[in-house]
Structures are given as structure tokens and as C-alpha cells.
Write a protein that holds these residues in place. Structure first.
Motif, PDB file in Angstrom:
ATOM      1  N   GLU A 174       0.827  -1.204   0.000  1.00  0.00           N
ATOM      2  CA  GLU A 174       0.000   0.000   0.000  1.00  0.00           C
ATOM      3  C   GLU A 174       0.866   1.261   0.000  1.00  0.00           C
ATOM      4  OE1 GLU A 174      -0.615  -2.601   1.955  1.00  0.00           O
ATOM      5  OE2 GLU A 174      -2.435  -3.260   0.898  1.00  0.00           O
ATOM      6  N   GLU A 175       1.933   1.190   0.773  1.00  0.00           N
ATOM      7  CA  GLU A 175       2.825   2.350   0.875  1.00  0.00           C
ATOM      8  C   GLU A 175       3.362   2.720  -0.506  1.00  0.00           C
ATOM      9  OE1 GLU A 175       6.253   1.528   3.256  1.00  0.00           O
ATOM     10  OE2 GLU A 175       7.073   3.547   3.033  1.00  0.00           O
ATOM     11  N   GLN A 213       2.141   1.713  -3.415  1.00  0.00           N
ATOM     12  CA  GLN A 213       1.036   2.040  -4.318  1.00  0.00           C
ATOM     13  C   GLN A 213       0.619   3.501  -4.138  1.00  0.00           C
ATOM     14  OE1 GLN A 213      -0.811  -0.304  -6.656  1.00  0.00           O
ATOM     15  NE2 GLN A 213      -1.017   1.822  -7.313  1.00  0.00           N
ATOM     16  N   ASN A 214       0.526   3.921  -2.862  1.00  0.00           N
ATOM     17  CA  ASN A 214       0.137   5.308  -2.595  1.00  0.00           C
ATOM     18  C   ASN A 214       1.156   6.279  -3.174  1.00  0.00           C
ATOM     19  OD1 ASN A 214      -2.149   4.529  -1.307  1.00  0.00           O
ATOM     20  ND2 ASN A 214      -1.247   4.596   0.755  1.00  0.00           N
ATOM     21  N   TYR A 215       2.435   5.933  -2.963  1.00  0.00           N
ATOM     22  CA  TYR A 215       3.482   6.801  -3.496  1.00  0.00           C
ATOM     23  C   TYR A 215       3.383   6.896  -5.015  1.00  0.00           C
ATOM     24  CZ  TYR A 215       8.054   8.351  -5.036  1.00  0.00           C
ATOM     25  OH  TYR A 215       9.049   9.009  -5.671  1.00  0.00           O
ATOM     26  N   ASP A 231       0.741   6.394  -6.886  1.00  0.00           N
ATOM     27  CA  ASP A 231      -0.454   7.155  -7.271  1.00  0.00           C
ATOM     28  C   ASP A 231      -0.215   8.659  -7.187  1.00  0.00           C
ATOM     29  OD1 ASP A 231      -1.745   4.822  -7.723  1.00  0.00           O
ATOM     30  OD2 ASP A 231      -2.885   4.805  -5.836  1.00  0.00           O
ATOM     31  N   GLU A 232       0.442   9.065  -6.098  1.00  0.00           N
ATOM     32  CA  GLU A 232       0.718  10.496  -5.916  1.00  0.00           C
ATOM     33  C   GLU A 232       1.564  11.037  -7.060  1.00  0.00           C
ATOM     34  OE1 GLU A 232       2.620  10.860  -2.131  1.00  0.00           O
ATOM     35  OE2 GLU A 232       0.866   9.967  -1.129  1.00  0.00           O
TER      36      GLU A 232
END
Lengths: 430, 218
Positions: free
Chosen positions: B150-151, B153-155, B157-158
Motif C-alpha cells: 500500500e505504501e 502504491q500510494n506513493y 499514485d501520488e
């Protein structure tokens, strides 16, 4: 025309009144007219029945004759070889021959099919008592009436014992028996087994005892199947031929591209690269030609008179392909001519191309990577110099494998590295 | 105006079957040393995996072709060395590139940090149209994971990066990540138009003529 009497099955040309087997339709009709003339209705229907059957048989006959004539015309040269006949009384034996042949073929086919059905059942049958299974599939001949082996005529005694064929139930001695392994049997049932694992011998090698006649019939069938599956040498050569044609195409695309680029005064590709690609194509062309010749020089097939035409057609087709695609390759300019082209082009191209085109048009290739450069890195050496050497090595490898699109990319990179290096050295000197 | 970026060729085979478009892209691999950059490319190009892959010297070069519908995409891959000593070479490779894969090792938090630095550098220095993909490699060692999916993936996406966890060893997502890049590339180029990305090679004009002429079965 089978009739039930006391639960027994009879077959043949049976008289419907007295149940005697008359052996042929003609004798049956005669017998009926003579013995049972009072039963006119039945006689009439019997005649109709025979007539129907006859017309059906005759129809089949005509069809048979047609295919037979076709066969015959294919094998004309056999007849041509025979001595021409003098004028006079002639008589065709074709009808008779056909009759005999059909009977034999029908008989053989039905017998072979019976064997195969029994073999299939035998292999499928479950249970451990193989003798019982075998006897359930075919009635074994009563041994008490047989005193000698039907094949070798030796008399049976305590040392020469009676054996039964597992497929037809007949009797023979041990030395006249044939043995069919289970693997072979499976091959016969499903020919898919012909290739692959079936060849691996089973550890518990079990066999089926069969008589010479059955073995012979199974063998005939197998060799027929084998000959149908066998690949002719021409097929092998033709496959190779097509393979080369397929492989040569990307090289041709690449060469034409390089040629156009060079002739337009472009420096993307180098002349000697195009030259070596052309040499590679020429080698392929020679190979193609060699296969074409090989096919043309194949011996004529004795059973296929048109095969020789096919051989020649393939040869001609190959020659045309070589002529149109390979010999028509444009001639590359000499270095002097190239220089001239470049000068002309640079005069015309004073305005620099301002477009930057990130996408390049390339020929389709599959994945490629040069072998790793195993030069031990010296820690003192500039990584830039190191990388230049690596790229130089890659260029050599790519050239050797006619990967000229890769050569172009690598050269571009080398030029960039050189530029960087010069900049760096200049900066250090200042 | 004709968009030069999307100009592609349609080659005519002698048998008459038309081929689709063919484009070539330069792709660069970046990341800390020993995260599996070379293993990823080796898996993609040759379908191989070596347990003890030697460390790369300088930058290795490989090519591979993938087909997308009617388009054939040829990747020209520069697999850079992760070692500090070769970092001065990296700008030369990512500057002309249309795509980059930044690789980190999911069992090592530091490599993820380094990957973020690479992404930043690319965003600042590389072509603005460059397609960046983030690859969390060594997914087969997920039980020793130090970087959460998730970490990352979030990065991703940003920063609008493509993101996949991959494994060169099991081949998981290896072809997928290259295919995802290939899919994103032409559209990306079309949207932004011909730009400063990459120093293009001058096109040799139409390849189709000479071969097709005189073909007996066109």
C-alpha cells in the motif's frame, strides 16, 4: 436371411420353408421353384428381394468399377509396358479380377476389424484372469479334435503342447505362436501412441499369444498406417525451404531500409554494414537455391507420376523467388559514390531538421542481448571510458549477428559518451 | 499539422499480409544495486533467471519486441549499474529515454528510499513525457517484506507512476510491467505531441516500395 430354429443361429442363403442352406441366390431360387412351387406369393417376394439386393450390389459395382478405372489410368505405364496384342479375339478379365479382389479385400478388412475389436476389448477388460478374459471374447477351439499343429503339422504330445490364439481362438504349437506385447497392442488400437512415450519399454513385459495369421493381418494394417504417416523427403526439404524464406524476410526489410537511408545521404547506417548484410542474404539465397535443386533432383516417385512435375514446379518457384527478391537487391554505392551523395545531400539540406522524432521505424526482431563484457573493471579507470569500451564491444557483437538496428542505437550512444568525455576532459584542463 | 511522433510504418510483406505499426522506444532501468534490475530484463528478454546474477558494469544493452494489437513495440533497454561509481553515467541514458523503470527491493526499505530519489531526479531532469514505472522486485520473498504494498502504491499514485510488484525469479508481473509501459507509451506521445523527448533518428523514407514491386503474389 437368418432363421431361428431351436435357438440356434444360422446364416447363409436359407430356404424360408425348409431352412436348408442353398449357398447362393441362384440355387436358392431354383430350389424354391422346384420344391415349393405352390407358394407363389412367397416366390414372388423372394424374387423381388433378390432383385433389390442385386441392383444394389450392381450399383456398388459400378462405383467400384469407376474407382478401379481411375486407379488403372493412374497406373497406365504398367499396361504400356506390356507387349501390344495382336488383333483377334480378346476378353476382358477385369470383371473377374474385380470380383476376386473385392471378396478378398472385404474378407480381410472384416477379419482385421474383428481382431482389432477383440484386442481393444481385451485391453479394456478388467480382471486378473487373462485366460478367462480371452475366452470370454472368442470361443477357443476344442483341442481334443486337433492332433497336429495346423501350421507346421507336428503332432501334439506332452512336450509339444496345444496353444490358443488369443484373438481368433485357433490352435497352434509353441514354436508357431507369435507374441504381441501390450505396448504394441496399444499402438495398434490408438495410433497416437506411435510417437513418444509408448516406445519406453514397460518393466513387466507382458505379451499376448497370437497365431501367425492374426499377426500377419495386424502387421499389414500397421505397415499401411506407417506408410500413410511417413514423411516424404520432399516434405522435409520443402519445410526447410519455407523456413529460410521466412527467416530471410526481416533481413530484406532491413537491407532495403538501410539502402534507402544510405542513398539519401543519411549517416544512420554504415556502408560496410549494409554490405555485410547483403553478403548474409546472398548466403541464404544460395542455401535456398541448394534446397530447390535438391528437391528437383529427387528420384521420381514410382507411384506418383506427377511428382516430378511438382519437384520441378518447386524448383522454378524457388528460382523466381530468388530472382525477384534476392537478386534484385539494389547495388550499394562505392565509398566514392557515397561521398558524392552525401555532399549533394548536405547542399540540399542546409536547413537543419528541427523535428525531433522520438519514435523510430524499425524492422521487427526478437529479443537480443550481447554477451556480458567480462573485462575486469579497473577502479582507477574512468567509468566513462569503461562504458565506451563496453559499447564498442557490443557494437562488434551486434555487427556479427547482423543486428544493424542495434548497431545504430549503440553507435548513437557511443557518440554521446565520446562527447561527454571530451567535455569532461576540457573542463578538467581549464 | 502532422504529428511526427506517431508516424509509423506499415510494411508490406511479399505474401501481401500487412504488418501493423512498428515503434521503437528507449527504456532505462534505475535503482539501487542488487535490487534485481538485470534479473528483470534478463527475464523479459531471454526468459531466464540466474540465482547469482553478476553485478552490472556501466550500462548493459538489450532489445526486445512486444506486440500490442496491431502495433509492434521494440524496446531498446539500457540496464544501468546500481553501484555508486557508475551514477555519473545514468543521466546520459535517461535523458534520451521515453520510459524508465525504477526498481527497488521489497525486502529492503533503503532501496525504496533510493527509488524515490531516482523518481525525483527523473521528474526534474528527464524528458517531461517520460513514462515512469515503479517495480517492487523480489516479490517471491514477500515473507521478508519491509516495504508494504500500500505504501508503494500510494506513493506511485501520488506521482502518477505505473506500479507493480514483480519477481524476476518467478516471472511474476515481469512481462506485464513492460506491456503496461508499451500500452501507455504511444498514447502518451500522442497526447503531448512531438516534443523534446529523446534525440530522434531521422527516418528513412517509406520502406514499402522496393520490395513490393515485382512481387509475384501481392
Amino acid at each position: 436371411m437368418a432363421e431361428f430354429s431351436e435357438g440356434k443361429i444360422m446364416e447363409g442363403f436359407l430356404c424360408p420353408m425348409c431352412h436348408t442352406d442353398m449357398r447362393s441366390s441362384r440355387t436358392l431360387l431354383a430350389h424354391f421353384q422346384e420344391q415349393h412351387s405352390e407358394e407363389q406369393d412367397i416366390l414372388k417376394s423372394l424374387k423381388e428381394l433378390v432383385g433389390k439386393a442385386k441392383s444394389k450390389i450392381l450399383k456398388l459395382d459400378d462405383k467400384d468399377l469407376e474407382t478401379f478405372n481411375k486407379e488403372l489410368s493412374l497406373q497406365k505405364y504398367f499396361l504400356e509396358k506390356s507387349v501390344p496384342q495382336d488383333a483377334g479375339q480378346t476378353r476382358s478379365h477385369i470383371e473377374y479380377f474385380k470380383e476376386v479382389r473385392r471378396e478378398r479385400l472385404d474378407h480381410r478388412t472384416s477379419e482385421t476389424n474383428k481382431l482389432i475389436i477383440r484386442l481393444d476389448r481385451f485391453l479394456r477388460a478388467e480382471g486378473t484372469d487373462r485366460k478367462q478374459i480371452a475366452q470370454s471374447l472368442v470361443t477357443w477351439l476344442d483341442g481334443s479334435t486337433v492332433s497336429r499343429c495346423p501350421s507346421c503339422a507336428s503332432s501334439f504330445n506332452i512336450t509339444r503342447r496345444q496353444h490358443h490364439c488369443r484373438l481368433c481362438g485357433s490352435i497352434m504349437c509353441n514354436s508357431c505362436s507369435c507374441f504381441l506385447t501390450y505396448d504394441e497392442a496399444r499402438n495398434i488400437i490408438s495410433p497416437m501412441y506411435f510417437d513418444g512415450k509408448s516406445q519406453v519399454q514397460r518393466t513387466d513385459e507382458e505379451t499376448l499369444r497370437i497365431c501367425v495369421h492374426c499377426a500377419n493381418m495386424l502387421d499389414c494394417r500397421r505397415s499401411l498406417q506407417m506408410s500413410q504417416n511417413m514423411q516424404l523427403p520432399i516434405c522435409k526439404y520443402y519445410e526447410k525451404l519455407q523456413q529460410i524464406k521466412y527467416e530471410i524476410e526481416p533481413s530484406l526489410d532491413l537491407f532495403n531500409k538501410m539502402y534507402k537511408s544510405i542513398m539519401s545521404g543519411d549517416v544512420t547506417y554504415q556502408l560496410q554494414d549494409a554490405q555485410s548484410l547483403k553478403t548474409a542474404i546472398a548466403k541464404q539465397a544460395e542455401l535456398l537455391d541448394a534446397y530447390g535443386k535438391k528437391i528437383a533432383s529427387l528420384p521420381p516417385e514410382p507411384n506418383i507420376p506427377k511428382a516430378i512435375n511438382l519437384h520441378n514446379a518447386i524448383r522454378r518457384g524457388t528460382a523466381v523467388f530468388i530472382k525477384e527478391h534476392l537478386l534484385s537487391l539494389p547495388v550499394l554505392p562505392s565509398p566514392a559514390e557515397l561521398e558524392h551523395i552525401k555532399q549533394e545531400q548536405s547542399l540540399r539540406n542546409e536547413v537543419p531538421n528541427t523535428y525531433n522524432i522520438p519514435m523510430k521505424r524499425v524492422a521487427v526482431t526478437t529479443g537480443w542481448s550481447p554477451a556480458a563484457v567480462d573485462a575486469a573493471p579497473e577502479t582507477s579507470e574512468d567509468p566513462l571510458i569503461e562504458q565506451m569500451n563496453i559499447v564498442r564491444n557490443y557494437i562488434e557483437q551486434a555487427k556479427k549477428e547482423n543486428r544493424f538496428d542495434e548497431v545504430v542505437s549503440l553507435r548513437e550512444n557511443l557518440d554521446m559518451l565520446k562527447k561527454m568525455y571530451r567535455k569532461k576532459v576540457g573542463a578538467n584542463h581549464e | 499539422m502532422e504529428n511526427m511522433a506517431t508516424r509509423t510504418q506499415t510494411a508490406q510483406r511479399p505474401n501481401g499480409s500487412a504488418q501493423g505499426k512498428i515503434c521503437q522506444f528507449k527504456l532505462v532501468l534505475l535503482g539501487e544495486s542488487a535490487v534485481g534490475k538485470s534479473s528483470l530484463v534478463l527475464r523479459f528478454v531471454k526468459g531466464q533467471f540466474h540465482e547469482y546474477q553478476e553485478s552490472t558494469i556501466g550500462a548493459a544493452f538489450l532489445t526486445q519486441t512486444v506486440c500490442l494489437d496491431d502495433t509492434t513495440v521494440k524496446f531498446e533497454i539500457w540496464d544501468t549499474a546500481g553501484q555508486e561509481r557508475y551514477h555519473s553515467l545514468a543521466p546520459m541514458y535517461y535523458r534520451g529515454a521515453q520510459a524508465a523503470i525504477v526498481v527497488y527491493d521489497i525486502t529492503n526499505q533503503d532501496t525504496f528510499g533510493r527509488a524515490k530519489t531516482w523518481v525525483k531526479e527523473l521528474q526534474r531532469q528527464a524528458s517531461p513525457n517520460i513514462v515512469i514505472a515503479l517495480a517492487g522486485n523480489k516479490q517471491d520473498l514477500a515473507n521478508k517484506r519491509m516495504v508494504e504494498f500500500e505504501e508503494a502504491q500510494n506513493y506511485a499514485d501520488e506521482n502518477t507512476l505505473l506500479f507493480m510488484e514483480t519477481s524476476a525469479k518467478t516471472a511474476m508481473n515481469v512481462n506485464d510491467i513492460f506491456l503496461a509501459i508499451a500500452k501507455k507509451l504511444p498514447r502518451n506521445e500522442q497526447a503531448s505531441g512531438a516534443s523534446a523527448s529523446g534525440q530522434g533518428r531521422r527516418l528513412a523514407e517509406g520502406d514499402t516500395g522496393a520490395r513490393a514491386a515485382g512481387s509475384c503474389c501481392k
